[in-house]
Design a protein around this motif. Structure first.
Motif, PDB file in Angstrom:
ATOM      1  N   UNK A 394       0.833  -1.193   0.000  1.00  0.00           N
ATOM      2  CA  UNK A 394       0.000   0.000   0.000  1.00  0.00           C
ATOM      3  C   UNK A 394       0.869   1.244   0.000  1.00  0.00           C
ATOM      4  N   UNK A 395       0.310   2.357   0.455  1.00  0.00           N
ATOM      5  CA  UNK A 395       1.044   3.628   0.435  1.00  0.00           C
ATOM      6  C   UNK A 395       2.336   3.561   1.248  1.00  0.00           C
ATOM      7  N   UNK A 396       2.312   2.847   2.388  1.00  0.00           N
ATOM      8  CA  UNK A 396       3.504   2.826   3.241  1.00  0.00           C
ATOM      9  C   UNK A 396       4.688   2.160   2.551  1.00  0.00           C
ATOM     10  N   UNK A 397       4.417   1.212   1.655  1.00  0.00           N
ATOM     11  CA  UNK A 397       5.506   0.550   0.927  1.00  0.00           C
ATOM     12  C   UNK A 397       6.192   1.522  -0.034  1.00  0.00           C
ATOM     13  N   UNK A 398       5.548   2.660  -0.293  1.00  0.00           N
ATOM     14  CA  UNK A 398       6.150   3.669  -1.174  1.00  0.00           C
ATOM     15  C   UNK A 398       6.875   4.749  -0.376  1.00  0.00           C
ATOM     16  N   UNK A 399       7.143   4.469   0.894  1.00  0.00           N
ATOM     17  CA  UNK A 399       7.853   5.436   1.722  1.00  0.00           C
ATOM     18  C   UNK A 399       9.151   4.848   2.270  1.00  0.00           C
ATOM     19  N   UNK A 400      10.029   5.751   2.709  1.00  0.00           N
ATOM     20  CA  UNK A 400      11.213   5.403   3.477  1.00  0.00           C
ATOM     21  C   UNK A 400      11.056   6.106   4.830  1.00  0.00           C
ATOM     22  N   UNK A 401      12.089   6.089   5.626  1.00  0.00           N
ATOM     23  CA  UNK A 401      12.050   6.841   6.875  1.00  0.00           C
ATOM     24  C   UNK A 401      13.342   7.639   6.991  1.00  0.00           C
ATOM     25  N   UNK A 402      13.359   8.617   7.884  1.00  0.00           N
ATOM     26  CA  UNK A 402      14.629   9.228   8.269  1.00  0.00           C
ATOM     27  C   UNK A 402      14.617   9.421   9.770  1.00  0.00           C
ATOM     28  N   UNK A 403      15.806   9.393  10.356  1.00  0.00           N
ATOM     29  CA  UNK A 403      15.915   9.699  11.766  1.00  0.00           C
ATOM     30  C   UNK A 403      15.875  11.217  11.923  1.00  0.00           C
ATOM     31  N   UNK A 404      15.080  11.698  12.886  1.00  0.00           N
ATOM     32  CA  UNK A 404      15.079  13.122  13.222  1.00  0.00           C
ATOM     33  C   UNK A 404      15.529  13.244  14.673  1.00  0.00           C
ATOM     34  N   UNK A 405      16.419  14.210  14.909  1.00  0.00           N
ATOM     35  CA  UNK A 405      17.029  14.321  16.224  1.00  0.00           C
ATOM     36  C   UNK A 405      16.946  15.772  16.699  1.00  0.00           C
ATOM     37  N   UNK A 406      16.345  15.972  17.864  1.00  0.00           N
ATOM     38  CA  UNK A 406      16.256  17.304  18.459  1.00  0.00           C
ATOM     39  C   UNK A 406      17.211  17.397  19.645  1.00  0.00           C
ATOM     40  N   UNK A 407      18.112  18.352  19.592  1.00  0.00           N
ATOM     41  CA  UNK A 407      19.041  18.534  20.685  1.00  0.00           C
ATOM     42  C   UNK A 407      18.959  19.923  21.278  1.00  0.00           C
ATOM     43  N   UNK A 408      19.849  20.137  22.239  1.00  0.00           N
ATOM     44  CA  UNK A 408      19.920  21.449  22.881  1.00  0.00           C
ATOM     45  C   UNK A 408      21.398  21.739  23.101  1.00  0.00           C
ATOM     46  N   UNK A 409      22.186  21.411  22.076  1.00  0.00           N
ATOM     47  CA  UNK A 409      23.617  21.650  22.169  1.00  0.00           C
ATOM     48  C   UNK A 409      24.436  20.411  22.488  1.00  0.00           C
ATOM     49  N   UNK A 410      23.825  19.209  22.441  1.00  0.00           N
ATOM     50  CA  UNK A 410      24.550  17.983  22.801  1.00  0.00           C
ATOM     51  C   UNK A 410      25.725  17.708  21.865  1.00  0.00           C
TER      52      UNK A 410
END
Lengths: 413, 413
Positions: A394-410
């Motif tokens: 279905x639609x999900x098979x037409x997607x990939x993923x990416x890692x998203x990372x929120x920091x505060x200066x780490x």
């Protein structure tokens, strides 16, 4: 090659644009395309008539898939409207967790980028694929069968107008109009621009694409599907399931091609099911034990156990136990859809765990292997490989993923 | 080829066995392997000394990765113990839903089957990969760099003995001992038996595998990583992050290679960061604007924007705004890890949505892109492609899924 290079570049550019569209913008396009197709029904039928006039009249099943009429055009339009109603997979955050150092890490769905599709002379695939790719934020490059070229050109022109009318780049959907074998080969080498190539059609087409593509391929479709009737099966339900799986639509990949019967029930079940199958017009090719128990049985050759008949033919074999059934399926199955019919929970669990196929059933017809039947909303094909996507896509098979990372200066220690 | 054919067949057979093992059986093996490695420390060091004696002494970084000592062997053993503590991904049911017709449909995790690995002369990879593949129910075929062959043979022999002592087939882990280029090419054509091929190493190795493999490849590793310092960035944090990302371990794929600075802060930030970088021993290659503002800057050539330096070199560019930053990264990034440093939520969200890389950061060092740092427990590599797995790959990246369907006699209408 020069032309394909341009098509690839334009698709890549369009994919960057599409990745940023919001769901409501995409849905607006899908609905506009649906309306435009219906509004242009006469034009589409005129163009389709040209393809039909050039078609070989002896290929009846082939021509049936090529032929459009007003209700089929409405069906394509309604398909787009249905895709508009599905959830947009892009941007979905699969999870988000906070690590000990305070970093928040998650995975977020993204479009794949550019999807290539090689398929046979079925104009509805042109519209289906364009819709699914658009909704999932992907640009697509379509290469349909040459016999449907005039129809496909008309369809894509209508989609382009609808895209342009809403201010979007028509290159989101592109059709390769050079239907030569050379152009197909060149297309398969466009790995700089195309992220995935999905062949949809017969075994020959899929084999050619697998052999020649430099683009990652998702293999689809070939179905040598088995039903194993265990000793404890409810034989009335078993009969209904086998008849449905074999005869309800014999020309498709999820139809049953092989029947394995537990030795303990052969005396009862073989005559019963073979008689019903024969009355339904099915030719039976059996092993020795089956031939002994049912007169009309032809002998099954080794090749029959490998074959995807796609017609009213079934091969029947008696097996000593579930071990032999699992071993036979592991050896011969195309790993599309295989079923066990049993009242034994132990055997059901073993079959589910050990049969390594895209869809594994307990007590149901293999004919359900389908994106809509499984509740995915729509389907771009059925993957029979293990990487990336398996089973109905279905639609999900037409997607990939990416890692998203929120920091505060780490910083890393 | 004959020998590889046998290796492939044996791996396929082992994979069917491994798919059925329960987590506690697998964990028992991993712990036994860990103990066996530690117990055989002397033997491993003796064999490793032979590889070291044959090594080219001028390749210091290379030899450092090849060399083992007691603490590194303990590290490998502890790695296996850690993998034993991770959840078994196999058999996990991702969801199960009941359809209107009463069918229950779900997706269940399965092993991929046979994993092929081509890597450089790093003996720890042999043990890491064997452990991760075993835990995820996959057989593996390993082809390590020729310079580590004697060490790898010793390591795999120890793993085989531990497997056999617990009654499991040693073919679960196989090493290709013919380290010729021809054998590597033949390995890449074993698509009948091998489900996925993962190259781990430098850009050259990965390119060769991509070009010659008939097995589906998961591309790993190359990292041309960017940090964009936006106008609103906290410049003190920005300095710490850039220094960390560039200098903490410059030879690895998640180190920062490019610095983009918003035009509004160049007068302050370029002299500040370039001075600190220079003091840390980093060579600066800059565009005109950077050269104007910092004396020690060498001119950056076009090739520098594409290059993965893997050393104490950074290229610095001033950009007019976030649009130019996104356009530059989209053009030059290897899509591994890219970061924005900003206090603007709008710009953070735009960057996350529009940068199409495996890991996209807000206000943190790119050095965190790693399976352990992201909380996956371990890592078999970092995928920079979009199909199947993207970013750090843990145990789940070594699995596929299958649809499982429970019925009660359902047939399709």
């Amino acid at each position: 090659m020069h032309d394909l290079e341009r098509i690839g570049q334009a698709a890549k550019e369009a994919s960057q644009y599409l990745a940023r569209l919001a769901a409501n913008q995409k849905n607006e396009v899908l609905l506009a395309c649906a309306d435009a197709l219906e509004a242009k029904t006469d034009l589409i039928l005129t163009e389709n008539a040209k393809d039909m006039a050039a078609a070989d009249p002896s290929r009846t099943a082939f021509n049936d898939r090529l032929r459009l009429d007003a209700s089929r055009i409405k069906g394509m339009a309604d398909g787009l409207r249905k895709v508009a109603r599905l959830d947009d997979p892009v941007g979905e955050v699969l999870y988000m967790k906070t690590l000990p150092n305070g970093l928040q890490v998650g995975e977020r769905r993204t479009p794949l980028g550019v999807v290539g599709m090689i398929y046979e002379a079925r104009p509805n695939v042109t519209v289906d694929v364009a819709g699914l790719c658009f909704k999932s934020g992907n640009a697509c490059i379509l290469r349909g069968g040459s016999e449907a070229l005039t129809t496909n050109i008309a369809l894509v022109k209508i989609l382009h107008k609808a895209l342009a009318s809403l201010g979007h780049p028509p290159h989101a959907v592109q059709l390769i109009t050079d239907t030569s074998r050379e152009a197909a080969r060149d297309f398969m080498r466009l790995d700089t621009y195309v992220d995935v190539l999905i062949p949809r059609g017969g075994a020959g087409l899929i084999k050619t694409v697998k052999e020649h593509s430099r683009i990652p391929v998702i293999e689809t479709g070939v179905g040598n599907c088995h039903i194993f009737v265990d000793a404890s099966a409810d034989l009335q339900k078993a009969e209904a399931i086998v008849i449905n799986a074999k005869t309800q639509r014999p020309g498709v990949c999820n139809a049953c091609e092989k029947l394995l019967v537990h030795a303990d029930i052969t005396d009862v079940f073989i005559p019963q099911i073979c008689d019903t199958l024969t009355k339904a017009g099915v030719e039976i090719r059996g092993d020795d034990a089956t031939q002994e128990r049912f007169g009309g049985t032809l002998p099954a050759a080794e090749a029959d156990w490998h074959e995807e008949f796609l017609s009213l033919v079934i091969a029947v074999k008696v097996v000593a136990d579930i071990d032999e059934a699992i071993a036979h399926i592991t050896r011969y199955s195309s790993a599309h859809s295989d079923a066990i019919l049993t009242e034994s929970n132990v055997n059901a669990q073993r079959f589910l765990a050990e049969i390594d196929s895209a869809a594994v059933y307990v007590n149901a017809s293999t004919r359900f292997t389908d994106g809509e039947e499984f509740g995915l909303g729509a389907e771009i094909g059925i993957s029979t490989q293990k990487l990336h996507a398996r089973g109905p896509m279905g639609l999900k098979a037409l997607t990939s993923t990416k890692f998203v990372i929120f920091g505060d200066g780490q910083v890393r220690a």
